[in-house]
Design a protein around this motif. Structure first.
Motif, short mmCIF file in Angstrom:
data_model
loop_
_atom_site.label_atom_id
_atom_site.label_comp_id
_atom_site.label_asym_id
_atom_site.label_seq_id
_atom_site.Cartn_x
_atom_site.Cartn_y
_atom_site.Cartn_z
N SER A 108 0.84 -1.19 0.00
CA SER A 108 0.00 0.00 0.00
C SER A 108 0.88 1.24 0.00
N TRP A 109 0.53 2.22 -0.83
CA TRP A 109 1.26 3.48 -0.84
C TRP A 109 0.68 4.47 0.17
N SER A 110 -0.59 4.33 0.50
CA SER A 110 -1.19 5.24 1.47
C SER A 110 -2.40 4.61 2.13
N ALA A 111 -2.63 5.02 3.37
CA ALA A 111 -3.91 4.73 4.01
C ALA A 111 -4.98 5.59 3.35
N PRO A 112 -6.26 5.27 3.53
CA PRO A 112 -7.32 6.14 3.01
C PRO A 112 -7.17 7.56 3.56
N GLY A 113 -7.54 8.54 2.74
CA GLY A 113 -7.41 9.93 3.17
C GLY A 113 -8.18 10.24 4.44
N ASN A 114 -9.32 9.56 4.65
CA ASN A 114 -10.12 9.86 5.84
C ASN A 114 -9.49 9.33 7.12
N LEU A 115 -8.38 8.61 7.00
CA LEU A 115 -7.67 8.14 8.20
C LEU A 115 -6.44 8.98 8.49
N LYS A 116 -6.26 10.07 7.73
CA LYS A 116 -5.09 10.94 7.90
C LYS A 116 -5.54 12.36 8.25
N PRO A 117 -4.78 13.09 9.05
CA PRO A 117 -5.16 14.47 9.38
C PRO A 117 -5.32 15.36 8.16
N SER A 118 -4.53 15.11 7.10
CA SER A 118 -4.62 15.93 5.90
C SER A 118 -5.89 15.67 5.11
N GLY A 119 -6.52 14.51 5.33
CA GLY A 119 -7.70 14.13 4.55
C GLY A 119 -7.37 13.69 3.15
N SER A 120 -6.08 13.53 2.84
CA SER A 120 -5.66 13.21 1.48
C SER A 120 -4.65 12.07 1.49
N VAL A 121 -4.63 11.28 0.42
CA VAL A 121 -3.61 10.23 0.29
C VAL A 121 -2.27 10.83 -0.07
N ASN A 122 -2.23 12.04 -0.63
CA ASN A 122 -1.00 12.64 -1.13
C ASN A 122 -0.29 13.45 -0.06
N GLY A 123 1.01 13.21 0.08
CA GLY A 123 1.78 13.93 1.08
C GLY A 123 1.81 15.42 0.86
N LYS A 124 1.73 15.88 -0.39
CA LYS A 124 1.81 17.31 -0.67
C LYS A 124 0.64 18.08 -0.09
N ASP A 125 -0.44 17.39 0.26
CA ASP A 125 -1.61 18.09 0.79
C ASP A 125 -1.55 18.30 2.29
N GLY A 126 -0.53 17.77 2.94
CA GLY A 126 -0.36 17.99 4.37
C GLY A 126 0.51 19.21 4.62
N SER A 127 0.21 19.97 5.66
CA SER A 127 1.01 21.14 5.99
C SER A 127 2.22 20.79 6.84
N SER A 128 2.25 19.58 7.39
CA SER A 128 3.39 19.11 8.17
C SER A 128 3.46 17.60 8.05
N SER A 129 4.58 17.01 8.48
CA SER A 129 4.72 15.56 8.39
C SER A 129 3.67 14.86 9.24
N ALA A 130 3.23 15.50 10.33
CA ALA A 130 2.20 14.89 11.18
C ALA A 130 0.89 14.71 10.42
N ASP A 131 0.61 15.60 9.48
CA ASP A 131 -0.62 15.50 8.69
C ASP A 131 -0.60 14.29 7.77
N ASN A 132 0.58 13.74 7.51
CA ASN A 132 0.71 12.64 6.57
C ASN A 132 0.81 11.28 7.25
N SER A 133 0.59 11.25 8.56
CA SER A 133 0.53 9.99 9.28
C SER A 133 -0.94 9.65 9.53
N LEU A 134 -1.20 8.62 10.30
CA LEU A 134 -2.58 8.34 10.70
C LEU A 134 -3.08 9.42 11.65
N LYS A 135 -4.38 9.62 11.67
CA LYS A 135 -4.94 10.62 12.59
C LYS A 135 -5.04 10.03 14.00
#
Length: 703
Positions: A108-135
Motif C-alpha cells: 500500500s502506498w497510502s492509508a485512506p485519506g479519511n484516516l489521515k489528518p490531511s484528509g488526502s492520500v498525497n503527502g503534498k496536501d499535508g502542511s506538516s509531516s504529522a498531517d501525513n501519518s494516521l490521525k
C-alpha cells in the motif's frame, strides 16, 4: 588466478592458467522465494496494446522471465474504489502462464485519506509531516492513532481483491513508511510518537485483522543505509512478520545516489551483510521489494550492475527474493520492459522494448525456482562475482558468474561431483544477450558480461574442449571520442544575469553581481554561504541552473575548472555538486577557494555519469566565495548535444515537478502543469522548477 585475454589476443599469446569456481552443493544457505518486478503504474498502457502485441508482452514478461514474484499496489483508498480491470487482466495473464509458480506481493502506498489528518492520500496536501501519518483517535486498542480502522481497511481491501481474482500471497502494509513524499504516502515512525503513528502498532493491528489469510512483509523502508532498516525491524514482534522487506535507494556511508550505486554495487555489501547477519537464518525470507537507477533511462552498464547487486544480496545479504521496480513502464522506457502504446504519450506505434536489466534478471529468474537454496560458490578472481543455487531435490545447480572487469577471463567448468553443464547462457554489455553458448570444458567470459551455467545429474560430459567468445557482437564498435573545445558554463565577464541562482536556505543571502575590478578580474558574483560549522547549522547550499549545453557538458566532459576565491581571510573549502531534480550528485568535497587571490580549482566530473544534472550547487563553512567563471574541460564532441525537449504530443504524459532542492512538489499530466508558453500554471511560489517525464526534463518558471 590469471585473467585471460580476449579471443583476438588468444592467437598471439599463451595462457598460463584459467580461473575457476568452487561450488559446494552441500553448503546450503537461505531458501529462495523468487524473482520479479512490479506492475504498479502504466497498467492501462499495457492493456491498451493490440491483442497480439499484448500477448507477446505477457509472454516476454512472465514466461520469458519465469517470473515468480509480481508486485502490485493496493489502490482501494476511497470507499467507492473498485479493483482496476487493468490489474485484473495483468495478474490473470501471469497466472495463466505460470500458475502458482508466480506469487503476488501487494504494497500500500497510502492509508485512506479519511484516516489521515490531511484528509488526502498525497503527502503534498499535508502542511506538516504529522498531517501525513494516521490521525489521532481515542480508545483505539492498539495506541493513540487510528490503527484499528487502518487494519479494517486492509482486511476489506484483501476481501475485495480476492473477489476480483487477485489474492496476494504477501502484503506490505506501507510502502516506504519513512519517506515523506508528495505523492501517495503515509508516514509511520518505528513506534508511535506525539507526531506520528507507529509501524509497530500498525503491524499489531493489521496482523490481528488478516492473520491466516496472507503473509506480512515489513518494514519496507526507502533504503538500508544508516541502520534505517534496523531502526524499524528491532521494534517489531517477529511473530507477526512472515518476512523482511526493504528498498535500496540509499546504502549509507554517503552512498545515496541510486544511479551511481548501480555502477558501484559493492556500496551495498556492508549494509546488506549487517541485515543478513542479524535477520537471516530465522526461517523468514528477506526480500528486496523495490529498486531502480532513478534515471528514467536505460544504460547498457546497468545489466552488469543489477546482476552484481543481486549477487551481493543473495550472498552476504542472504536475500530470499528480489523484485525490480519496473517490470513494465510507459513511453518505451523501462527498467526491465518498456511499453509504447500507439497514440499514448509520444508513442506512434505499439512497441515492446527489452531493457538490458531484463537479461540480468533473467540470468537468475529463468534458472532458479522458488524452493531452491543458495549454496557456497567461491573464486579467487577479483573481477568475478559469483553466486550459486541448488534445487530442492539436489539434482540441479545454477551458477551465475559476473565478469565486472574490463578484460575477458577464461573459466574452467565448475567441478561438481556427478554433475555436468546442461545449459550455458551468456549476456554481454554492448553485445548479444541471453544467448545459449557452446557447452564445453571451459568458457570465455567477456569483459562486462553475465553467464549462467546450469548443471544437472543427467547431463553428459562436454565433448568440446576449447572455449570461445560467442557474445561479443562483431558489428559493435566503441564510440570514437573526439576531443572538442572546452564548454563555458558561466562567465561573468560576459553576463551580469544572476537570476539563475537560488538560495536553498531561507537565511542565506541572495547571490549578487559585482562589477568592480578585483585583482584583474572584472565581473564576478558574490555567493553568500553558511559562515558557520555545518555540524551546527547544517548544509546550506547556493544552487545555479545552467544552460542545456552546460548540462550536457557535465556528462561529456572530465572536469570543471572554477575560477573562485574566498571572501574570508583564510581559504574557503567548498563542497561542489550538482542536481537533476530528484537526485543530488556530490562531485567533490573541500575544493579550495584561496584567500586573497583568485584560483582555478578543478572538480572531477566522474560521478555525474548519466544523472542528467541541470544545476550546480555549492556549500561551505565559509562566509562566502566569489565566482568569476566555470568551464568544463576534457570534453568529447559526441556528448555536447542539446538536451531533449518535450514534443507537442506528450501533453498527456505523466509528469512530475521538482523544486531545485530535489523535492517533488506536484505530479500529474504534463499538460496540467504547463501553460502554452512553457511557464508553470500550478499554485506554487515564484521561481524555477524542473518538469520531468520519462522522456525528458525541462526547466520551467512560475511567474
Amino acid at each position: 588466478m590469471m585473467k585471460k585475454m580476449t579471443t583476438a589476443a588468444l592467437a598471439a599469446a599463451t595462457i598460463a592458467s584459467a580461473a575457476n569456481i568452487t561450488v559446494d552443493p552441500t553448503a546450503t544457505k537461505q531458501e529462495i522465494v523468487g524473482f520479479g518486478g512490479a506492475s504498479v503504474y502504466y497498467q492501462s498502457w499495457i492493456t491498451a496494446l493490440a491483442d497480439k502485441n499484448k500477448e507477446a508482452l505477457f509472454d516476454t514478461a512472465f514466461t520469458g522471465l519465469n517470473l515468480s514474484l509480481l508486485r502490485v499496489g493496493n489502490w482501494l483508498q476511497a470507499d467507492t474504489a473498485k479493483v482496476s480491470q487493468d490489474d485484473i487482466a495483468i495478474v490473470q495473464a501471469a497466472k495463466q502462464r505460470l500458475g502458482n509458480h508466480v506469487k503476488i506481493e501487494m504494497s500500500s502506498w497510502s492509508a485512506p485519506g479519511n484516516l489521515k489528518p490531511s484528509g488526502s492520500v498525497n503527502g503534498k496536501d499535508g502542511s506538516s509531516s504529522a498531517d501525513n501519518s494516521l490521525k489521532k483517535v481515542s480508545g483505539d486498542a492498539y495506541g493513540a492513532y487510528a490503527y484499528s480502522d487502518f487494519a479494517a481497511w486492509w482486511k476489506k481491501s484483501l476481501e475485495t481483491y480476492k473477489a476480483a481474482g487477485i489474492t496476494p500471497d504477501y502484503i506490505s502494509l506501507q510502502n516506504e513508511p519513512d519517506m515523506n513524499a508528495d505523492y501517495e504516502e503515509t508516514l509511520f515512525n518505528p513506534t508511535e510518537t506525539d507526531t506520528a503513528a507507529g509501524y509497530k502498532e500498525a503491524l499489531n493491528a493489521v496482523y490481528d485483522a488478516v492473520k491466516g489469510t496472507t503473509k506480512i512483509l515489513g518494514p519496507e523502508p526507502l533504503g538500508i543505509g544508516y541502520s534505517n532498516f534496523e531502526k524499524y525491524a528491532k521494534e517489531l514482534d517477529d511473530n507477526k512478520l512472515d518476512g523482511y522487506a526493504y528498498h535500496l535507494y540509499h546504502a549509507g556511508d554517503g552512498n545515496d545516489n541510486s544511479g551511481n550505486n548501480y555502477l558501484a554495487p559493492e556500496n551495498y555489501r556492508k549494509a546488506m551483510k549487517a541485515i543478513g547477519s542479524t535477520y537471516g537464518g530465522k526461517g523468514k525470507p528477506i526480500i528486496m521489494t523495490e529498486f531502480c537507477n532513478m534515471l528514467d533511462k536505460t544504460r547498457e552498464e546497468d545489466m552488469v550492475g543489477l546482476a552484481h547487486i543481486m549477487q551481493v544480496g543473495f550472498t552476504d545479504g542472504q536475500l530470499g527474493g528480489y523484485i525490480a521496480w519496473q517490470l513494465f513502464w510507459g513511453e518505451g522506457r523501462g527498467q526491465l520492459i518498456g511499453v509504447c502504446t500507439e497514440g499514448w504519450g509520444s508513442c506512434k506505434k505499439d512497441e515492446i522494448v527489452i531493457g538490458p536489466e531484463y537479461h540480468a534478471m533473467r540470468h537468475y529468474s529463468k534458472f532458479v525456482n522458488p524452493g531452491w537454496k543458495a549454496i557456497s560458490a567461491t573464486t579467487t578472481e577479483n573481477d568475478l562475482k559469483t553466486v550459486a543455487f541448488a534445487s530442492a531435490s539436489g539434482d540441479s545447480v545454477s551458477v551465475v558468474v559476473i565478469n565486472t572487469g574490463k578484460t575477458a577471463i577464461q573459466l574452467d567448468a565448475p567441478a561438481i561431483s556427478g554433475m555436468n553443464v546442461a545449459t550455458a547462457v551468456q549476456s554481454k554489455e554492448n553485445g548479444f544477450k541471453s544467448k545459449n553458448i557452446t557447452i564445453a570444458s571451459c568458457y570465455m567470459l567477456p569483459a562486462r558480461s553475465v553467464t549462467t551455467l546450469v548443471l544437472t545429474k543427467t547431463a553428459a560430459a562436454p565433448t568440446v574442449a576449447a572455449c570461445q567468445d560467442e557474445t561479443t557482437d562483431p558489428n559493435y564498435t566503441e564510440p570514437v571520442i573526439t576531443p572538442s573545445a572546452d564548454v563555458v558554463i558561466l562567465d561573468y565577464s560576459k553576463t551580469t544575469d544572476v537570476s539563475t541562482w537560488q538560495a536553498m536556505s531561507d537565511d542565506l543571502g541572495a547571490v549578487t553581481y559585482e562589477a568592480g575590478e578585483l585583482d584583474g578580474i572584472t565581473g564576478y558574483v558574490n555567493v553568500p554561504l553558511a559562515g558557520c560549522e555545518q555540524a551546527d547549522c547544517g548544509y546550506k547550499s547556493q544552487l545555479v541552473n545552467i544552460s542545456e549545453e552546460g548540462a550536457a557538458a557535465l556528462a561529456s566532459c572530465s572536469e570543471l575548472v572554477i575560477t573562485m576565491r574566498s571572501q574570508d581571510k583564510s581559504n574557503a573549502y567548498v563542497n561542489v555538486g550538482a542536481a537533476n531534480g530528484g537526485s543530488w550528485v556530490d562531485y567533490q568535497y573541500g575544493r579550495t577557494a584561496a584567500a586573497g587571490k583568485w584560483s582555478e580549482t578543478t572538480v572531477d566530473l566522474e560521478k555525474e555519469g548519466d544523472n542528467g544534472s541541470t544545476a550546480l550547487h555549492f556549500n561551505s563553512d565559509a562566509t562566502g566565495i566569489y565566482i568569476a567563471k566555470i568551464v568544463a574541460t576534457g570534453c568529447s564532441s559526441a556528448g555536447i548535444a542539446k538536451a531533449p525537449k518535450f514534443t507537442v504530443n506528450d501533453r498527456f504524459a505523466p509528469a512530475k515537478v521538482f523544486d531545485l532542492n530535489g523535492n517533488l512538489v506536484w505530479s500529474g499530466l504534463k499538460g496540467q502543469a504547463l501553460n502554452a508558453d512553457g511557464t508553470l500554471r500550478l499554485e506554487l511560489r515564484q521561481g524555477m522548477y524542473l518538469v520531468k517525464t520519462n522522456s525528458s526534463t525541462i526547466k520551467a518558471v512560475k511567474k
